[in-house]
Design an enzyme around this catalytic site. Structure first.
Site, PDB file in Angstrom:
ATOM      1  N   LYS A   9       0.842  -1.210   0.000  1.00 44.95           N
ATOM      2  CA  LYS A   9       0.000   0.000   0.000  1.00 44.95           C
ATOM      3  C   LYS A   9       0.875   1.258   0.000  1.00 44.95           C
ATOM      4  CE  LYS A   9      -0.345  -0.379   5.032  1.00 44.95           C
ATOM      5  NZ  LYS A   9      -1.084  -1.038   6.108  1.00 44.95           N
ATOM      6  N   TYR A  60      16.672  29.429   9.747  1.00 51.05           N
ATOM      7  CA  TYR A  60      15.432  30.090  10.191  1.00 51.05           C
ATOM      8  C   TYR A  60      15.302  30.039  11.715  1.00 51.05           C
ATOM      9  CZ  TYR A  60      13.444  30.112   5.458  1.00 51.05           C
ATOM     10  OH  TYR A  60      13.193  30.336   4.138  1.00 51.05           O
TER      11      TYR A  60
END
Ligand SMILES: *Cc1c(COP(=O)(O)O)cnc(C)c1O
Length: 382
Positions: free
Chosen positions: A51, A270
């Site tokens: 899956k 950041y």
């Protein structure tokens, strides 16, 4: 419809030197892992769960390899994946875990896929559908033994058992799913194994399946007739806290764009979350959270989490992981060993998927399935 039309474009991936990130997938290691699991369950059949695009590694490539190796049964999440699977494995048995949804009957016939029936409502609709179309393609009956997610409650399933022998529901597999298999000592394992063993007794003659990857390592009582491993095939450790019995399958690298010096006291990235405690050398790699490196593995003054291997050495991730970039402290590397364009390894070279997951407070499953579509994919051992 022509099945070739259903072949998706996932095999065509961005080309090598033009992308920052590269995911290398060792298909021979996936096959070797499947064989290890086959040996572990001895006479039971070993299926493969593919899956989510084969846990992010490419459904077609994984299925092609395992189909050739002799794997006969596959589990996917939905019909779209089932269609892709059928296009590469014409004779495989395909189970669709999401079950039988309204308006999807024709697709199950078209693909010759089997739904996993997850409720009495689904069973009633499936029965009506197969009777009307005279379809005998088969279906799995999912009995809930304690997960409380999908599946028919045991009392209702038990009431169904006598009918299942006489009326033809076309049930080809009785299955249930373990909630805590990766924690062998968890009491729910014994509860679920016991409940499922009782249920098997009521559905005699129908093959039964309980174990996922970790369930295989709970011993014989969880093996039943068919095992459904996913994660272990792709190298995730099915026995957390113990040595990994599986081979590593993937390597994730990012190319170095720049090497720069930062002064003592300077911050990187950041939010200025990491401060250089001494003059440092920083390598900037072209990989980021858009490529699936979890941002939670960022390095900050308050704690060092993720690492990458650069020129054979483990180097800490410093500052916040950005969308496309990751900064590494390479101060401990000898001068001149690293060059612009070289690769830093974020998974592989001794860094396991589980290590990355631990650094980010998540699980290997999430790390694997999040590797971004932007990464160049290379298949080895085809
Ligand atoms: C995903 C899934 C599996 C495979 O689990 P792994 O832990 O990846 O081995 C097996 N059965 C069901 C019902 C699943 O949803």
């Amino acid at each position: 419809m022509d099945l070739a039309e259903a072949l998706p474009q996932t095999i065509d991936t961005p080309s090598g030197p033009e992308t920052g990130g590269t995911l290398t997938i060792d298909l021979a290691a996936i096959e070797a892992n499947w064989r290890v699991l086959c040996r572990e369950i001895r006479t039971a059949e070993c299926a493969a769960v593919v899956k989510a695009n084969g846990y992010g590694l490419g459904l077609e490539a994984v299925v092609g390899k395992l189909d050739a190796a002799g794997c006969k049964t596959f589990f996917v999440a939905d019909l779209v994946e089932a269609r892709r699977l059928r296009a590469v494995a014409r004779d495989a048995v395909i189970y669709v875990l999401s079950g039988f949804l309204p308006e999807c009957g024709a697709a199950f016939i078209d693909i010759a896929a089997r739904p996993v029936i997850n409720s009495m409502t689904e069973l009633a609709e499936w029965d009506a559908f197969v009777a009307q179309r005279n379809w005998r393609g088969g279906a799995a009956l999912h009995v809930d033994t304690g997960m409380n997610r999908l599946g028919i409650p045991p009392e209702e399933a038990a009431a169904l058992a006598p009918r299942a022998q006489t009326e033809n529901h076309g049930i080809t597999l009785l299955m249930s799913h373990l909630a805590c298999a990766e924690t062998p000592a968890h009491p729910l394992n014994a509860v679920q194994i016991h409940a499922f063993t009782e249920m098997r007794g009521l559905f005699r003659g129908i093959p039964a399946s309980l174990a996922n990857s970790s369930g295989i390592f709970l011993g014989d009582s969880a093996h039943c007739d068919l095992a459904r491993p996913g994660a272990a095939l792709y190298g995730i450790n099915p026995t957390p806290g113990r040595p990994n019995p599986m081979q590593a399958v993937v390597q994730l690298t990012g190319r170095i764009l720049q090497i720069r010096n930062v002064e003592k006291g300077a911050t990187v990235g950041y939010g200025a979350t990491w401060t250089a405690k001494h003059a440092a050398r920083i390598a900037v790699a072209a990989l980021g959270y858009a490529d699936g490196v979890p941002r939670a593995a960022s390095g900050a003054d308050c704690g060092q989490l993720g690492v990458a291997h650069v020129a054979g050495k483990s180097c800490p991730i410093v500052g916040r992981i950005s969308m496309d970039l990751i900064c590494l402290d390479i101060s401990d590397l000898p001068d001149g060993v690293l060059h612009r364009g070289d690769a830093a390894t974020f998974i592989g070279d001794g860094i396991s998927i589980d290590d990355v997951a631990a650094a980010a407070g998540t699980i290997g499953y999430e790390v694997l399935t999040h590797v971004g579509p932007r990464c160049h994919r290379i298949y080895r051992g085809a």
